[in-house]
Design an enzyme around this catalytic site. Structure first.
Site, mmCIF file in Angstrom:
data_model
loop_
_atom_site.group_PDB
_atom_site.id
_atom_site.type_symbol
_atom_site.label_atom_id
_atom_site.label_comp_id
_atom_site.label_asym_id
_atom_site.label_seq_id
_atom_site.Cartn_x
_atom_site.Cartn_y
_atom_site.Cartn_z
ATOM 1 N N HIS A 1 -0.670 0.177 -10.177
ATOM 2 C CA HIS A 1 -1.403 -0.796 -9.341
ATOM 3 C C HIS A 1 -1.867 -2.007 -10.174
ATOM 4 O O HIS A 1 -3.076 -2.273 -10.289
ATOM 5 C CB HIS A 1 -2.592 -0.125 -8.642
ATOM 6 N N GLU B 1 -3.377 7.299 -4.687
ATOM 7 C CA GLU B 1 -3.447 6.946 -6.109
ATOM 8 C C GLU B 1 -4.880 7.099 -6.634
ATOM 9 O O GLU B 1 -5.832 6.915 -5.881
ATOM 10 C CB GLU B 1 -2.954 5.488 -6.309
ATOM 11 N N ARG C 1 0.856 -1.182 0.000
ATOM 12 C CA ARG C 1 0.000 0.000 0.000
ATOM 13 C C ARG C 1 0.889 1.229 0.000
ATOM 14 O O ARG C 1 1.903 1.278 0.719
ATOM 15 C CB ARG C 1 -0.910 0.017 1.236
HETATM 16 C C1 DGY Z 1 -6.168 -5.770 -3.209
HETATM 17 O O1 DGY Z 1 -6.943 -6.684 -3.509
HETATM 18 O O2 DGY Z 1 -6.178 -5.243 -2.097
HETATM 19 C C2 DGY Z 1 -5.189 -5.336 -4.235
HETATM 20 O O3 DGY Z 1 -4.517 -4.190 -3.905
HETATM 21 C C3 DGY Z 1 -5.814 -5.229 -5.614
HETATM 22 O O4 DGY Z 1 -4.757 -5.370 -6.518
#
Ligand code: DGY
Length: 321
Positions: free
Chosen positions: A287, A269, A240
């Site tokens: 991402h 983001e 993250r």
């Molecule tokens: C999630 O599922 O939390 C991911 O970041 C998506 O790619």
């Protein structure tokens, strides 16, 4: 025949997932995949039995308080669930589920791509080819950091951290990790445990971040902790964005304290810190961690497995609240 449960779905989902939704539920779909705001989520959930959001939706305490009493479950299309105020959901008796496991491999693959891309200057190299600035092969040109045999530090040795450790063995890397607790040997994949983050940083020529975003980890990679990495280290983030202090990372990439960074996730983001855009030693992806056909189908099916269990009166397999 009893009516099918009504589900408000915030984003366009893969075809296979929407087909199953239409078969088993009465879904309200988002055909043009616009980003719904809080008011639209609240209005769309009127009379709905469940909400199926994505990480792009901020399901705050305020949104949860405004949800219709009909909403009994929130099944997010993601493993991360920090975009949902689970305490507020608990207070209203709303069950919350996520989608672990199915995106482990795809995300670990992207972490390896970022490690390799950052270490071997993939962005700069590609630009040279595309912009026709590539002169000739040079014995001393475009030198990067060797990944094979190097030291990798994994911050957060959950499912994805372990999958990266497994892949790193194929690159004969010396793997270290820091986690809340030491794992059983079978889950360490030969990696060495460090009780403290400082201990891990000291041996991380390449640091790969895999911890969740929590009050404790937020901005934990900052000026002070980056200073503890070896000079010329590489930082990779597929977890993250807010685990990293952007200003500090950008400064360390500019000063040469860090050789490079590979980043897939950003604080705020898609509005990333503009400082990243000018850095040739930042290898940047939007991402993409879980972005494969198989994985996105898997995430959708898992969200639906959770709703299926919930509406069958069972405990959903991935209940987080
Ligand atoms: C999630 O599922 O939390 C991911 O970041 C998506 O790619």
């Amino acid at each position: 025949m009893s009516a099918k449960p009504k589900v408000f779905v915030t984003r366009r989902l893969p075809d296979n997932v929407e087909a199953r939704l239409k078969r088993d539920y009465d879904p309200i779909l988002n055909a043009d995949d616009h980003l719904p705001g809080a008011d639209e989520v609240v209005a769309g959930c009127k009379g709905a039995d469940a909400l199926l959001p994505c990480p792009t939706d901020k399901i705050t305490a305020e949104v949860i308080e405004r949800l219709d009493d009909s909403v009994k479950a929130i099944a997010t299309f993601s493993v991360g669930y920090e975009h949902i105020d689970v305490e507020a959901a608990k207070k209203r008796g709303i069950v919350v589920t996520n989608t672990p496991d199915v995106l482990t491999d795809a995300t670990a693959d992207i972490a390896m791509l970022l490690i390799l891309g950052a270490a071997r200057r993939a962005y700069e190299g590609e630009m040279m080819v595309r912009n026709a600035t590539w002169g000739a092969w040079e014995p001393t040109g475009m030198l990067g950091v060797q990944v094979t045999g190097n030291r990798l530090g994994i911050m957060g040795m959950g499912r994805i951290g372990q999958a990266v450790a497994r892949r790193a063995r194929g690159f004969e890397m010396e793997v270290h990790y820091h986690n809340r607790s030491k794992l059983p040997a079978a889950e360490e994949f030969g990696a060495t445990f460090h009780e403290t983050l400082d201990g891990l940083l000291a041996v991380s020529d390449i640091l790969s971040i895999h911890c969740p975003s929590t009050a404790e980890t937020r901005k934990s990679i900052n000026a002070e902790t980056i200073a503890k990495l070896p000079d010329g280290a590489i930082v990779v983030n597929t977890a993250r964005g807010n685990v990293v202090d952007d200003e500090a990372l950008i400064e360390a990439l500019k000063s040469g304290k860090l050789f490079a960074a590979g980043i897939d996730v950003y604080d705020g983001e898609p509005n990333i810190h503009p400082g990243y855009r000018d850095l040739t030693n930042a290898f940047l992806l939007p991402h993409l961690g879980s972005a494969t056909h198989a994985t996105r189908d898997g995430m959708g099916f898992k969200a639906l497995d959770n709703l299926d269990a919930f509406f069958a009166g069972k405990t959903p397999p991935n209940r987080v609240a």
